[in-house]
Write a protein that holds these residues in place. Sequence first.
Motif, PDB file in Angstrom:
ATOM      1  N   UNK A 156      -7.959  -5.721   2.459  1.00  0.00           N
ATOM      2  CA  UNK A 156      -7.152  -4.585   2.873  1.00  0.00           C
ATOM      3  C   UNK A 156      -6.041  -5.089   3.772  1.00  0.00           C
ATOM      4  N   UNK A 157      -4.814  -4.681   3.496  1.00  0.00           N
ATOM      5  CA  UNK A 157      -3.671  -5.027   4.339  1.00  0.00           C
ATOM      6  C   UNK A 157      -3.362  -3.803   5.187  1.00  0.00           C
ATOM      7  N   UNK A 158      -3.393  -3.987   6.502  1.00  0.00           N
ATOM      8  CA  UNK A 158      -3.134  -2.897   7.443  1.00  0.00           C
ATOM      9  C   UNK A 158      -1.815  -3.202   8.143  1.00  0.00           C
ATOM     10  N   UNK A 159      -0.831  -2.339   7.937  1.00  0.00           N
ATOM     11  CA  UNK A 159       0.500  -2.523   8.510  1.00  0.00           C
ATOM     12  C   UNK A 159       0.562  -1.926   9.909  1.00  0.00           C
ATOM     13  N   UNK A 160       1.540  -2.348  10.686  1.00  0.00           N
ATOM     14  CA  UNK A 160       1.747  -1.793  12.033  1.00  0.00           C
ATOM     15  C   UNK A 160       1.862  -0.275  11.931  1.00  0.00           C
ATOM     16  N   UNK A 161       1.134   0.410  12.809  1.00  0.00           N
ATOM     17  CA  UNK A 161       1.119   1.868  12.807  1.00  0.00           C
ATOM     18  C   UNK A 161       0.006   2.464  11.969  1.00  0.00           C
ATOM     19  N   UNK A 162      -0.735   1.639  11.238  1.00  0.00           N
ATOM     20  CA  UNK A 162      -1.833   2.150  10.412  1.00  0.00           C
ATOM     21  C   UNK A 162      -3.158   1.646  10.963  1.00  0.00           C
ATOM     22  N   UNK A 163      -4.254   2.119  10.383  1.00  0.00           N
ATOM     23  CA  UNK A 163      -5.582   1.776  10.879  1.00  0.00           C
ATOM     24  C   UNK A 163      -6.574   1.741   9.725  1.00  0.00           C
ATOM     25  N   UNK A 164      -7.751   1.201  10.013  1.00  0.00           N
ATOM     26  CA  UNK A 164      -8.841   1.182   9.034  1.00  0.00           C
ATOM     27  C   UNK A 164     -10.169   1.200   9.791  1.00  0.00           C
ATOM     28  N   UNK A 165     -11.156   1.889   9.230  1.00  0.00           N
ATOM     29  CA  UNK A 165     -12.511   1.949   9.784  1.00  0.00           C
ATOM     30  C   UNK A 165     -13.462   1.448   8.717  1.00  0.00           C
ATOM     31  N   UNK A 166     -14.407   0.592   9.106  1.00  0.00           N
ATOM     32  CA  UNK A 166     -15.343   0.048   8.117  1.00  0.00           C
ATOM     33  C   UNK A 166     -16.668  -0.319   8.788  1.00  0.00           C
TER      34      UNK A 166
END
Length: 190
Positions: A156-166
């Motif tokens: 997963x590529x997470x860009x500045x300003x975005x998020x991810x939960x796992x």
Amino acid sequence: MRTILHNSNDRPDVLVHVAANVRLLRLAAELSQQALADQAEISRRMLVNIEKGDVNVSLGTLDKLAEALGVLFYALVQPPESEDSARINEVAWVGQAPESRAVLLASKPATQEVELWDWTLAPGEHYDSAPDDAGWHEMLVVTQGELTLTLEREEIVIHAGDFHVYPSDQAYRYHNTGTGMLRFIRNVLH
């Protein structure tokens, strides 16, 4: 002021979500509007307006409603069709200036411990981790650059300003594949 605000021209989706969620949860609990209002220590009129999505409601009032309904705060503000609280991404508060706002990105219940980390990785750097014990999760918010998160079954590529939960009960890797510095916030919870 801790209030979900709206004007007559542009009602935030979160008020629509709150209205639907409160009504569905109240009916599922087999509570009348008066019974829920009494338990939450708010007026019945306020509850009626909340269920219609026609009121500026404080976050404190939502906390009281969540407690009276036996749910966590996110259950009131997330889209009703959401199956998971790992990506809520809803505006929960706006101020007088358009750029003043609070967005509830994600929520996970924590039973034992929560850690908050500020990470930086130089270009080409990476961090590899063995799986955590079952029940642990991570929330990552990228503030600068681009984070490549490699999990056991996906990248997963997470860009500045975005998020991810796992869930972090799997091997994972943080990698800065870009040419600039990477900075992200890591919230670890169990």
